[in-house]
Write a protein that holds these residues in place. Sequence first.
Motif, PDB file in Angstrom:
ATOM      1  N   ASP A   1      93.850  12.489  45.292  1.00  0.00           N
ATOM      2  CA  ASP A   1      92.599  13.231  45.469  1.00  0.00           C
ATOM      3  C   ASP A   1      92.884  14.722  45.661  1.00  0.00           C
ATOM      4  OD1 ASP A   1      91.189  10.875  45.255  1.00  0.00           O
ATOM      5  OD2 ASP A   1      90.855  10.650  47.411  1.00  0.00           O
ATOM      6  N   LEU A   2      93.947  15.031  46.415  1.00  0.00           N
ATOM      7  CA  LEU A   2      94.329  16.428  46.622  1.00  0.00           C
ATOM      8  C   LEU A   2      94.720  17.074  45.298  1.00  0.00           C
ATOM      9  CD1 LEU A   2      95.108  18.876  48.424  1.00  0.00           C
ATOM     10  CD2 LEU A   2      97.372  17.826  48.656  1.00  0.00           C
ATOM     11  N   LEU A   3      95.515  16.376  44.494  1.00  0.00           N
ATOM     12  CA  LEU A   3      95.923  16.937  43.206  1.00  0.00           C
ATOM     13  C   LEU A   3      94.714  17.187  42.307  1.00  0.00           C
ATOM     14  CD1 LEU A   3      99.145  14.892  42.311  1.00  0.00           C
ATOM     15  CD2 LEU A   3      98.969  17.112  43.442  1.00  0.00           C
ATOM     16  N   ALA A   4      93.774  16.245  42.295  1.00  0.00           N
ATOM     17  CA  ALA A   4      92.569  16.438  41.484  1.00  0.00           C
ATOM     18  C   ALA A   4      91.811  17.675  41.938  1.00  0.00           C
ATOM     19  CB  ALA A   4      91.685  15.200  41.561  1.00  0.00           C
ATOM     20  N   SER A   5      91.719  17.878  43.263  1.00  0.00           N
ATOM     21  CA  SER A   5      91.004  19.048  43.783  1.00  0.00           C
ATOM     22  C   SER A   5      91.715  20.341  43.407  1.00  0.00           C
ATOM     23  CB  SER A   5      90.840  18.951  45.303  1.00  0.00           C
ATOM     24  OG  SER A   5      92.064  19.179  45.983  1.00  0.00           O
ATOM     25  N   LEU A   6      93.049  20.306  43.323  1.00  0.00           N
ATOM     26  CA  LEU A   6      93.793  21.500  42.920  1.00  0.00           C
ATOM     27  C   LEU A   6      93.529  21.831  41.458  1.00  0.00           C
ATOM     28  CD1 LEU A   6      97.253  20.940  44.682  1.00  0.00           C
ATOM     29  CD2 LEU A   6      95.392  22.453  45.379  1.00  0.00           C
ATOM     30  N   HIS A   7      93.482  20.799  40.620  1.00  0.00           N
ATOM     31  CA  HIS A   7      93.204  21.054  39.200  1.00  0.00           C
ATOM     32  C   HIS A   7      91.794  21.593  39.002  1.00  0.00           C
ATOM     33  CE1 HIS A   7      96.874  19.728  37.284  1.00  0.00           C
ATOM     34  NE2 HIS A   7      96.889  18.645  38.044  1.00  0.00           N
ATOM     35  N   LEU A   8      90.878  21.217  39.867  1.00  0.00           N
ATOM     36  CA  LEU A   8      89.501  21.684  39.764  1.00  0.00           C
ATOM     37  C   LEU A   8      89.290  23.053  40.418  1.00  0.00           C
ATOM     38  CD1 LEU A   8      87.667  18.324  40.542  1.00  0.00           C
ATOM     39  CD2 LEU A   8      87.608  19.558  38.359  1.00  0.00           C
ATOM     40  N   ASP A   9      90.287  23.510  41.170  1.00  0.00           N
ATOM     41  CA  ASP A   9      90.170  24.787  41.870  1.00  0.00           C
ATOM     42  C   ASP A   9      90.189  25.930  40.855  1.00  0.00           C
ATOM     43  OD1 ASP A   9      90.864  27.182  43.453  1.00  0.00           O
ATOM     44  OD2 ASP A   9      91.240  25.762  45.077  1.00  0.00           O
ATOM     45  N   PRO A  10      89.208  26.824  40.900  1.00  0.00           N
ATOM     46  CA  PRO A  10      89.157  27.922  39.917  1.00  0.00           C
ATOM     47  C   PRO A  10      90.337  28.881  40.011  1.00  0.00           C
ATOM     48  CG  PRO A  10      87.520  28.240  41.658  1.00  0.00           C
ATOM     49  CD  PRO A  10      88.054  26.850  41.823  1.00  0.00           C
ATOM     50  N   ARG A  11      91.099  28.821  41.091  1.00  0.00           N
ATOM     51  CA  ARG A  11      92.277  29.696  41.201  1.00  0.00           C
ATOM     52  C   ARG A  11      93.408  29.265  40.275  1.00  0.00           C
ATOM     53  NH1 ARG A  11      93.014  29.488  47.632  1.00  0.00           N
ATOM     54  NH2 ARG A  11      92.373  27.345  47.169  1.00  0.00           N
ATOM     55  N   LEU A  12      93.375  28.012  39.809  1.00  0.00           N
ATOM     56  CA  LEU A  12      94.426  27.513  38.926  1.00  0.00           C
ATOM     57  C   LEU A  12      94.061  27.764  37.469  1.00  0.00           C
ATOM     58  CD1 LEU A  12      97.043  25.850  38.433  1.00  0.00           C
ATOM     59  CD2 LEU A  12      95.563  23.815  38.330  1.00  0.00           C
ATOM     60  N   LYS A  13      95.000  28.360  36.733  1.00  0.00           N
ATOM     61  CA  LYS A  13      94.832  28.574  35.299  1.00  0.00           C
ATOM     62  C   LYS A  13      96.085  28.058  34.589  1.00  0.00           C
ATOM     63  CE  LYS A  13      90.973  30.882  35.922  1.00  0.00           C
ATOM     64  NZ  LYS A  13      89.660  30.265  35.598  1.00  0.00           N
ATOM     65  N   MET A  14      95.880  27.196  33.598  1.00  0.00           N
ATOM     66  CA  MET A  14      96.985  26.686  32.805  1.00  0.00           C
ATOM     67  C   MET A  14      96.729  27.010  31.335  1.00  0.00           C
ATOM     68  SD  MET A  14      97.922  22.902  34.328  1.00  0.00           S
ATOM     69  CE  MET A  14      98.745  22.691  35.912  1.00  0.00           C
ATOM     70  N   ASN A  15      97.716  27.594  30.674  1.00  0.00           N
ATOM     71  CA  ASN A  15      97.643  27.858  29.239  1.00  0.00           C
ATOM     72  C   ASN A  15      98.678  26.996  28.532  1.00  0.00           C
ATOM     73  OD1 ASN A  15      95.677  29.939  29.575  1.00  0.00           O
ATOM     74  ND2 ASN A  15      97.321  31.362  30.146  1.00  0.00           N
ATOM     75  N   TRP A  16      98.269  26.382  27.428  1.00  0.00           N
ATOM     76  CA  TRP A  16      99.123  25.429  26.721  1.00  0.00           C
ATOM     77  C   TRP A  16      99.496  25.964  25.344  1.00  0.00           C
ATOM     78  CZ3 TRP A  16     100.546  20.515  28.637  1.00  0.00           C
ATOM     79  CH2 TRP A  16      99.995  20.205  29.880  1.00  0.00           C
ATOM     80  N   ALA A  17     100.684  25.553  24.884  1.00  0.00           N
ATOM     81  CA  ALA A  17     101.141  25.861  23.529  1.00  0.00           C
ATOM     82  C   ALA A  17     102.094  24.761  23.094  1.00  0.00           C
ATOM     83  CB  ALA A  17     101.834  27.222  23.478  1.00  0.00           C
ATOM     84  N   GLU A  18     101.796  24.128  21.984  1.00  0.00           N
ATOM     85  CA  GLU A  18     102.646  23.084  21.407  1.00  0.00           C
ATOM     86  C   GLU A  18     102.928  21.965  22.403  1.00  0.00           C
ATOM     87  OE1 GLU A  18     106.108  24.999  19.883  1.00  0.00           O
ATOM     88  OE2 GLU A  18     105.000  26.076  18.333  1.00  0.00           O
TER      89      GLU A  18
END
Length: 221
Positions: free
Chosen positions: A168-185
Motif C-alpha cells: 500500500d505504501l509503494l502504491a501511494s508513492l507511485h501516486l505521489d505527484p512528486r514522483l516522475k518516471m521517464n521511460w525509454a526502450e
Amino acid sequence: MSVSQSWQQLKEVFFRLNPEAPRLFRAGATRGERSRLQQFFPELPESIYQLLGTNNGEERRSYGEMMFGFRLLDIDGMLHIQEAWNQIADEQDGDENNEIEGVVFPEDAGKADYFSRQYLVFADNGAGDSLVMDLAPGAKGTPGQVTHVGKYVIDRYVIADGLESFFDLLASLHLDPRLKMNWAEGRISEATWDGDRNTMVTGLFTLLPLLYEEGRLYQAK
C-alpha cells in the motif's frame, strides 16, 4: 484487503502510470513449492504464501522498478540467499569472501546488526541490499514487519508492519505527484522525486529518510 489484493492493486497502479514498463512477473507457485520455505521457517505469516501464490517472483532481467529498484525473489532465490546467510552465520571466524555462489553480501553480513536468522529475504537489488520480513522483532515490533538491510545502510527503518501495508505504501508513492518516471526502450531513463534526480539514484533506500521525516516510518532498533 488481503496481501494478494494489495499486491494486485500495486501492479495496477504501477502499470496504469507506466504503461511502457515490461511485465516480468512469474506465475504463482503451488502450495507444494511454497512449503519448501518451511525448511528454514517452520511458521511463516500467511501473507508470504499469498504473495508467492500470486507471483513466484520476477524474472531476473527485471530491474524492479515497481519496488523502486528491488526485484521480488522467487522461492529458489529466497532459499539460496538464506542458505548462504546461514553459512556465514555458522562460521565463527567469519568469511572474508564477499561473494558466495553468486550472492553478494555486505562485509558485515554475519554480524547481529545486519543479519538475523529470523529475517526472510523477499526482495533484493542485486547489490547486497535486501528487503526482509522480520519474523521475530523486538517487543515493540510486529512479527512479519518489513525492514531493510544493506552494505551501506546506517539508519534502518521499519518500512511497514507487514506486506500488505508495504505494498500500500509503494502504491501511494507511485501516486505521489512528486514522483516522475521517464521511460525509454522498456527501462527508466530518468526518475526524480520532488524535482531531485539524485534522490532516485538508489531508489527506495534514498526515499526512506524522507518518508521518516514525514512520519510515515519509524526507526528500527
